[in-house]
Design a protein around this motif. Structure first.
Motif, PDB file in Angstrom:
ATOM      1  N   ALA A  45       0.832  -1.206   0.000  1.00 58.55           N
ATOM      2  CA  ALA A  45       0.000   0.000   0.000  1.00 58.55           C
ATOM      3  C   ALA A  45       0.866   1.256   0.000  1.00 58.55           C
ATOM      4  O   ALA A  45       0.599   2.212  -0.735  1.00 58.55           O
ATOM      5  CB  ALA A  45      -0.942  -0.001   1.207  1.00 58.55           C
ATOM      6  N   ALA A  46       1.938   1.255   0.795  1.00 57.64           N
ATOM      7  CA  ALA A  46       2.846   2.411   0.839  1.00 57.64           C
ATOM      8  C   ALA A  46       3.533   2.606  -0.510  1.00 57.64           C
ATOM      9  O   ALA A  46       3.687   3.739  -0.977  1.00 57.64           O
ATOM     10  CB  ALA A  46       3.878   2.225   1.951  1.00 57.64           C
ATOM     11  N   THR A  47       3.927   1.513  -1.141  1.00 57.83           N
ATOM     12  CA  THR A  47       4.546   1.591  -2.468  1.00 57.83           C
ATOM     13  C   THR A  47       3.555   2.167  -3.476  1.00 57.83           C
ATOM     14  O   THR A  47       3.915   3.003  -4.310  1.00 57.83           O
ATOM     15  CB  THR A  47       5.026   0.203  -2.930  1.00 57.83           C
ATOM     16  N   LEU A  48       2.295   1.748  -3.385  1.00 61.97           N
ATOM     17  CA  LEU A  48       1.260   2.253  -4.288  1.00 61.97           C
ATOM     18  C   LEU A  48       1.078   3.759  -4.123  1.00 61.97           C
ATOM     19  O   LEU A  48       0.934   4.486  -5.109  1.00 61.97           O
ATOM     20  CB  LEU A  48      -0.057   1.520  -4.055  1.00 61.97           C
ATOM     21  N   VAL A  49       1.126   4.238  -2.899  1.00 62.97           N
ATOM     22  CA  VAL A  49       1.019   5.688  -2.662  1.00 62.97           C
ATOM     23  C   VAL A  49       2.192   6.397  -3.331  1.00 62.97           C
ATOM     24  O   VAL A  49       2.024   7.429  -3.986  1.00 62.97           O
ATOM     25  CB  VAL A  49       0.958   6.024  -1.157  1.00 62.97           C
ATOM     26  N   GLY A  50       3.387   5.827  -3.218  1.00 67.68           N
ATOM     27  CA  GLY A  50       4.571   6.425  -3.831  1.00 67.68           C
ATOM     28  C   GLY A  50       4.543   6.374  -5.346  1.00 67.68           C
ATOM     29  O   GLY A  50       5.181   7.185  -6.016  1.00 67.68           O
ATOM     30  N   GLU A  51       3.819   5.400  -5.896  1.00 64.55           N
ATOM     31  CA  GLU A  51       3.729   5.231  -7.349  1.00 64.55           C
ATOM     32  C   GLU A  51       2.334   5.561  -7.865  1.00 64.55           C
ATOM     33  O   GLU A  51       1.884   5.020  -8.871  1.00 64.55           O
ATOM     34  CB  GLU A  51       4.105   3.795  -7.717  1.00 64.55           C
ATOM     35  N   LEU A  52       1.667   6.481  -7.199  1.00 63.29           N
ATOM     36  CA  LEU A  52       0.297   6.831  -7.548  1.00 63.29           C
ATOM     37  C   LEU A  52       0.167   7.298  -8.997  1.00 63.29           C
ATOM     38  O   LEU A  52      -0.767   6.913  -9.702  1.00 63.29           O
ATOM     39  CB  LEU A  52      -0.198   7.916  -6.597  1.00 63.29           C
ATOM     40  N   GLU A  53       1.097   8.094  -9.439  1.00 63.07           N
ATOM     41  CA  GLU A  53       1.039   8.600 -10.818  1.00 63.07           C
ATOM     42  C   GLU A  53       1.143   7.458 -11.825  1.00 63.07           C
ATOM     43  O   GLU A  53       0.407   7.423 -12.814  1.00 63.07           O
ATOM     44  CB  GLU A  53       2.140   9.632 -11.043  1.00 63.07           C
ATOM     45  N   LEU A  54       2.019   6.503 -11.575  1.00 56.31           N
ATOM     46  CA  LEU A  54       2.178   5.351 -12.462  1.00 56.31           C
ATOM     47  C   LEU A  54       0.900   4.505 -12.470  1.00 56.31           C
ATOM     48  O   LEU A  54       0.411   4.116 -13.544  1.00 56.31           O
ATOM     49  CB  LEU A  54       3.375   4.516 -12.025  1.00 56.31           C
ATOM     50  N   ALA A  55       0.348   4.212 -11.296  1.00 56.33           N
ATOM     51  CA  ALA A  55      -0.875   3.419 -11.219  1.00 56.33           C
ATOM     52  C   ALA A  55      -2.033   4.142 -11.915  1.00 56.33           C
ATOM     53  O   ALA A  55      -2.833   3.518 -12.626  1.00 56.33           O
ATOM     54  CB  ALA A  55      -1.218   3.124  -9.764  1.00 56.33           C
ATOM     55  N   ASP A  56      -2.114   5.450 -11.738  1.00 57.87           N
ATOM     56  CA  ASP A  56      -3.134   6.260 -12.398  1.00 57.87           C
ATOM     57  C   ASP A  56      -2.994   6.156 -13.921  1.00 57.87           C
ATOM     58  O   ASP A  56      -3.977   5.935 -14.631  1.00 57.87           O
ATOM     59  CB  ASP A  56      -3.003   7.703 -11.921  1.00 57.87           C
ATOM     60  N   ASP A  57      -1.783   6.286 -14.425  1.00 57.44           N
ATOM     61  CA  ASP A  57      -1.547   6.166 -15.873  1.00 57.44           C
ATOM     62  C   ASP A  57      -1.959   4.794 -16.394  1.00 57.44           C
ATOM     63  O   ASP A  57      -2.559   4.686 -17.474  1.00 57.44           O
ATOM     64  CB  ASP A  57      -0.079   6.424 -16.207  1.00 57.44           C
ATOM     65  N   GLU A  58      -1.636   3.746 -15.637  1.00 54.74           N
ATOM     66  CA  GLU A  58      -2.001   2.383 -16.047  1.00 54.74           C
ATOM     67  C   GLU A  58      -3.517   2.230 -16.139  1.00 54.74           C
ATOM     68  O   GLU A  58      -4.038   1.642 -17.089  1.00 54.74           O
ATOM     69  CB  GLU A  58      -1.430   1.364 -15.064  1.00 54.74           C
ATOM     70  N   LEU A  59      -4.227   2.766 -15.158  1.00 54.61           N
ATOM     71  CA  LEU A  59      -5.684   2.675 -15.166  1.00 54.61           C
ATOM     72  C   LEU A  59      -6.290   3.459 -16.330  1.00 54.61           C
ATOM     73  O   LEU A  59      -7.191   2.969 -17.016  1.00 54.61           O
ATOM     74  CB  LEU A  59      -6.262   3.172 -13.841  1.00 54.61           C
ATOM     75  N   ARG A  60      -5.785   4.646 -16.574  1.00 54.31           N
ATOM     76  CA  ARG A  60      -6.317   5.449 -17.686  1.00 54.31           C
ATOM     77  C   ARG A  60      -6.092   4.749 -19.031  1.00 54.31           C
ATOM     78  O   ARG A  60      -6.951   4.801 -19.908  1.00 54.31           O
ATOM     79  CB  ARG A  60      -5.704   6.841 -17.687  1.00 54.31           C
TER      80      ARG A  60
END
Length: 162
Positions: A45-60
């Motif tokens: 979960a902490a890693t996901l917060v740090g990589e929020l922009e990357l996860a957001d791009d993947e979802l889009r």
């Protein structure tokens, strides 16, 4: 009983923080019972917060790939918010900050990531580990597009909430 984590601190029932990236302010919420969560899930979960922009791009990117399916929640969401008869149509048009020639793609790229709910106790493959809530003109509309991902960032659900 609460658990201690390097990033989240003392984890009880609820943790919240506003994260800023790419001119967005995103509310990130950790919702868990400190007794039922593993430290490794909190680390993810902490890693996901740090990589929020990357996860957001993947979802889009995934949203764009679903535009061909007329029954997808993404298309239903866009059909609703891009309706020119909608009371907030001018606000929504103003929120679309891109003009590539494909209005749906421009709308998806212009959505704001409003909130991310982390549920580290949902740590099995296929469980909704995190929910990403999106909106176009979020201050003007109630319509939301919500995507749930599992621990490995695979999409497990996408829904339109109006």
């Amino acid at each position: 009983m609460a658990i201690e984590h390097d990033y989240f601190g003392l984890v009880g029932d609820y943790w919240s923080e506003t994260v800023e990236y790419a001119d967005q302010r995103v509310e990130v919420v950790l919702d868990t019972d400190g007794d039922d969560v593993e430290l490794t899930a909190l680390d993810v979960a902490a890693t996901l917060v740090g990589e929020l922009e990357l996860a957001d791009d993947e979802l889009r990117q995934s949203f764009v790939s679903q535009l061909d399916s007329k029954s997808s929640p993404i298309v239903k969401y866009l059909d609703t918010v891009l309706d020119p008869e909608l009371e907030q149509a001018d606000d929504i048009e103003a929120a679309i900050g891109r003009e590539s020639g494909d209005r749906q793609v421009d709308a998806l790229r212009s959505m704001s990531l409003v909130r991310v709910d982390l549920r580290p106790d949902a740590d099995e493959p296929g469980d909704a580990f995190a929910e990403f809530e999106y909106a176009l003109a979020p201050d003007e509309t109630d319509e939301r597009l919500v995507a749930s991902i599992d621990l490995e960032r695979e999409i497990v659900d996408v829904r339109f909430e109006g």
